[in-house]
Enzyme design. Structure first.
Site, PDB file in Angstrom:
ATOM      1  N   THR A 296       0.866  -1.171   0.000  1.00  0.00           N
ATOM      2  CA  THR A 296       0.000   0.000   0.000  1.00  0.00           C
ATOM      3  C   THR A 296       0.904   1.222   0.000  1.00  0.00           C
ATOM      4  OG1 THR A 296      -1.700  -1.238   1.220  1.00  0.00           O
ATOM      5  CG2 THR A 296      -1.818   1.142   1.385  1.00  0.00           C
TER       6      THR A 296
ATOM      7  N   ASP B 171      -9.429  -9.457   0.777  1.00  0.00           N
ATOM      8  CA  ASP B 171      -9.670  -8.860   2.095  1.00  0.00           C
ATOM      9  C   ASP B 171     -10.995  -9.311   2.689  1.00  0.00           C
ATOM     10  OD1 ASP B 171      -7.323  -7.521   2.375  1.00  0.00           O
ATOM     11  OD2 ASP B 171      -8.110  -5.534   1.913  1.00  0.00           O
TER      12      ASP B 171
ATOM     13  N   GLU C 239      -7.899  -7.009  -4.203  1.00  0.00           N
ATOM     14  CA  GLU C 239      -8.502  -6.549  -2.953  1.00  0.00           C
ATOM     15  C   GLU C 239      -9.598  -7.470  -2.425  1.00  0.00           C
ATOM     16  OE1 GLU C 239      -7.333  -4.267  -1.218  1.00  0.00           O
ATOM     17  OE2 GLU C 239      -6.335  -2.784  -2.493  1.00  0.00           O
TER      18      GLU C 239
ATOM     19  N   SER D 100     -11.269  -2.977   4.907  1.00  0.00           N
ATOM     20  CA  SER D 100      -9.879  -2.555   4.828  1.00  0.00           C
ATOM     21  C   SER D 100      -9.382  -2.170   6.216  1.00  0.00           C
ATOM     22  CB  SER D 100      -9.755  -1.351   3.883  1.00  0.00           C
ATOM     23  OG  SER D 100      -8.466  -0.775   3.947  1.00  0.00           O
ATOM     24  N   SER D 101      -8.061  -2.071   6.362  1.00  0.00           N
ATOM     25  CA  SER D 101      -7.463  -1.540   7.588  1.00  0.00           C
ATOM     26  C   SER D 101      -6.823  -0.176   7.359  1.00  0.00           C
ATOM     27  CB  SER D 101      -6.404  -2.510   8.121  1.00  0.00           C
ATOM     28  OG  SER D 101      -7.001  -3.713   8.538  1.00  0.00           O
TER      29      SER D 101
ATOM     30  N   GLY E 132       0.883  -0.925   5.176  1.00  0.00           N
ATOM     31  CA  GLY E 132       1.257  -2.016   6.068  1.00  0.00           C
ATOM     32  C   GLY E 132       0.192  -3.047   6.301  1.00  0.00           C
ATOM     33  N   GLY E 133      -0.843  -3.122   5.460  1.00  0.00           N
ATOM     34  CA  GLY E 133      -1.896  -4.107   5.691  1.00  0.00           C
ATOM     35  C   GLY E 133      -2.588  -3.842   7.012  1.00  0.00           C
TER      36      GLY E 133
END
Length: 571
Positions: free
Chosen positions: A382, A424, A421, A448-449, A471-472
């Site tokens: 990301t 996720d 995506e 998402s985070s 960073g996920g």
């Protein structure tokens, strides 16, 4: 401001489930840790993960662009110079202060209308291995980035749409030199060599060497056409045909109707007063904002002076927040997300009492009646952009294509990768017979985070800080840690240099090589299971001081901060 007695690197905990299997992707490969360097300016300032993207942002600010325009210029450029992390084939979130109010734009990808709950299950009903799900057309969602850029320009742009695209067009035409980071990521990627982009990134079978002049004429042409014809070229024109062909060849069920119906969601940012500042971030479909705000709220009180006890308090707070995240947060168009209840002060006060113990007192969600998501991983590839302009407007934008180089599906006519995506989503649609909130459904946005964040004064009328990170799922920990550090009195440079501690299950994960043996032994004695590894955050921080804006980029990546015009002092 209420002073935290002890501020140390914050880590977070995953709710114990299958959310992080052994098949989960590692963090983006580390390209080494350089000393952090911040700058101070009284003008606008840009921070991104790549020098060319920061320069593009700076150029547009110098031409009279707003913070939104600068962020857009950086995003177009990142799609070229960081093909592993973001681009036209992905999406993202913006949190923006326009001088009066703080708004969030959701440009997250959506599942095809035909998507079913069993999308990532094998013939026996078991979740697919993560890598198998990634490099598969079924992982590709309808891209949101170009519509997001259109909406940003329409609502907040101060210069012509074409102005934001020009720096990236020129760089794609003239070429840019491959950086050590891009070379490293090409070198370690497990599957890209077998993709339809292999001949581009592995000439003669070897990854592009450091310093190679890489040109992307297809990307230049794509941006030129978007510049002239607008986003409809992407969503309704010949480029859409090329995207669908590339995805469908690999098993995707995306259709023209999915592109026709894609929309950016505009809403108020979610905000909560922490100490003397209003902290604002992205609402669902991202879980990042709520979870960061919960962690910060649970730690409003004083932390123990003893560092090991403080680690336990922080562990409890993070685990409590992640327990709620795992069970309740999903696309609000499909699930009733209890945002008000999760951020209610009385609820958080009760949960805070559970965080302040020497042991983990509770790991379940606090509102009941759900089951945590199973499988589904926020991959760490990301990129984040932080911008403030000379008028005090501020943009915090996080963009992604999910895993390294996304789905590995290259749209050769467009010069970009498609996202993965949809991985996720929770691979398993139910847990113990109860539907999981983040299960696959047609037209739904995967959770998402990403946590683009702004700090303002308590009245919400003036920006104090801008930050975010890639960073996920680790994004939440990175942003919460950095916010606590800044509130606790650390400088931007000190905050960027702070080593990370994370927890995603049974192990307390330490950033490789950043902690001495005595500290690690003390954690072990306190019951922590230690695991060391790379934690390649990409924080981009801007913070208001008496001298002006202080800004800096994470030393774990290649980013820099640049000030508008020449009003800058390096530290």
């Amino acid at each position: 401001m209420k002073k935290l007695l002890f501020v140390l690197p914050l880590f977070f905990v995953y709710h114990t489930s299958q959310a992080y299997s052994n098949d989960a992707p590692p963090p983006e490969a580390s390209s080494g840790l350089k000393p952090a360097q911040s700058i101070t300016t009284t003008q606008g300032v840009c921070v991104t993960a790549h020098p060319l993207a920061t320069q593009a942002c700076q150029t547009v600010l110098n031409q009279g662009g707003s913070a939104a325009d600068g962020a857009m210029a950086a995003a177009w450029m990142l799609g070229l110079v960081e093909p592993q992390s973001s681009g036209l084939g992905g999406g993202g979130y913006l949190v923006y202060f326009d001088g009066h109010k703080t708004i969030a734009l959701d440009g997250r990808e959506t599942a095809p209308k035909s998507a079913k709950e069993n999308r990532f299950l094998d013939s026996n009903g078991a979740p697919l291995p993560f890598r198998q799900a990634v490099t598969n057309g079924l992982s590709v969602g309808t891209p949101g980035m170009v519509r997001l850029m259109q909406q940003i320009s329409k609502q907040y742009g101060q210069v012509k749409w074409q102005t934001t695209l020009k720096p990236a067009i020129l760089a794609a035409q003239n070429g840019f030199h491959v950086t050590p980071r891009l070379h490293l990521l090409l070198s370690v990627d497990p599957s890209l060599r077998q993709s339809n982009a292999a001949s581009i990134f592995y000439p003669e079978g070897q990854p592009l060497a450091v310093g190679t002049l890489y040109k992307n004429p297809a990307y230049a042409q794509t941006l030129q056409t978007i510049s002239k014809k607008g986003p409809e070229y992407f969503y309704k024109g010949t480029l859409r045909t090329a995207i669908l062909a590339a995805a469908n060849t690999q098993g995707s069920d995306l259709t023209p109707q999915d592109f026709d119906q894609y929309k950016v969601v505009t809403s108020n940012a979610i905000c909560k007063v922490i100490t003397t500042y209003q902290v604002c971030s992205a609402p669902p479909s991202s879980s990042g904002g709520i979870t960061v705000l919960q962690i910060l709220s649970l730690l409003q009180g004083e932390l123990p002076k003893d560092p090991i006890s403080a680690v336990t308090y922080l562990t409890n707070a993070s685990r409590l927040a992640f327990a709620d995240r795992d069970e309740y947060i999903a696309d609000p168009a499909f699930e009733k997300v209890p945002v008000t209840q999760l951020l209610d002060s009385s609820y958080l006060q009760k949960r805070s009492a559970l965080a302040t113990g020497e042991h983990l007192n509770q790991v379940t969600a606090g509102l009941g009646s759900r089951q945590p998501s199973l499988e589904g991983v926020d991959a760490p590839n990301t990129s984040h952009i932080s911008v403030v302009d000379s008028k005090g407007r501020a943009a915090s934008m996080t963009m992604s294509i999910e895993s390294a180089f996304g789905s590995n599906i290259w749209v050769k006519e467009g010069g970009f990768f498609l996202n993965n995506e949809l991985t996720d989503f929770s691979f398993a649609p139910t847990n113990k017979g109860i539907p999981v909130a983040n299960r696959v459904q047609g037209g739904k946005r995967p959770r998402s985070s990403m946590a683009p964040t702004l700090l303002l004064n308590a009245q919400g009328t003036q920006v104090q800080g801008v930050l975010g990170s890639p960073g996920g799922s680790q994004i939440i920990g990175y942003v919460a840690q950095a916010t606590l550090d800044l509130l606790g009195g650390k400088t931007v440079q000190q905050t960027l240099d702070t080593p990370h501690i994370l927890r995603r299950g049974d192990s307390t994960e330490l950033e490789q090589g950043r902690f001495d043996d005595a500290f690690k032994q003390s954690l072990v004695k306190a019951g922590h299971l230690i695991k060391e590894g790379d934690m390649t955050s990409g924080l981009a921080i801007i913070w208001r001081t008496n001298e002006g804006w202080v800004a800096g980029a994470d030393p774990r990546r290649e980013g820099i901060a640049l000030a508008q015009k020449d009003s800058v002092k390096a530290h």
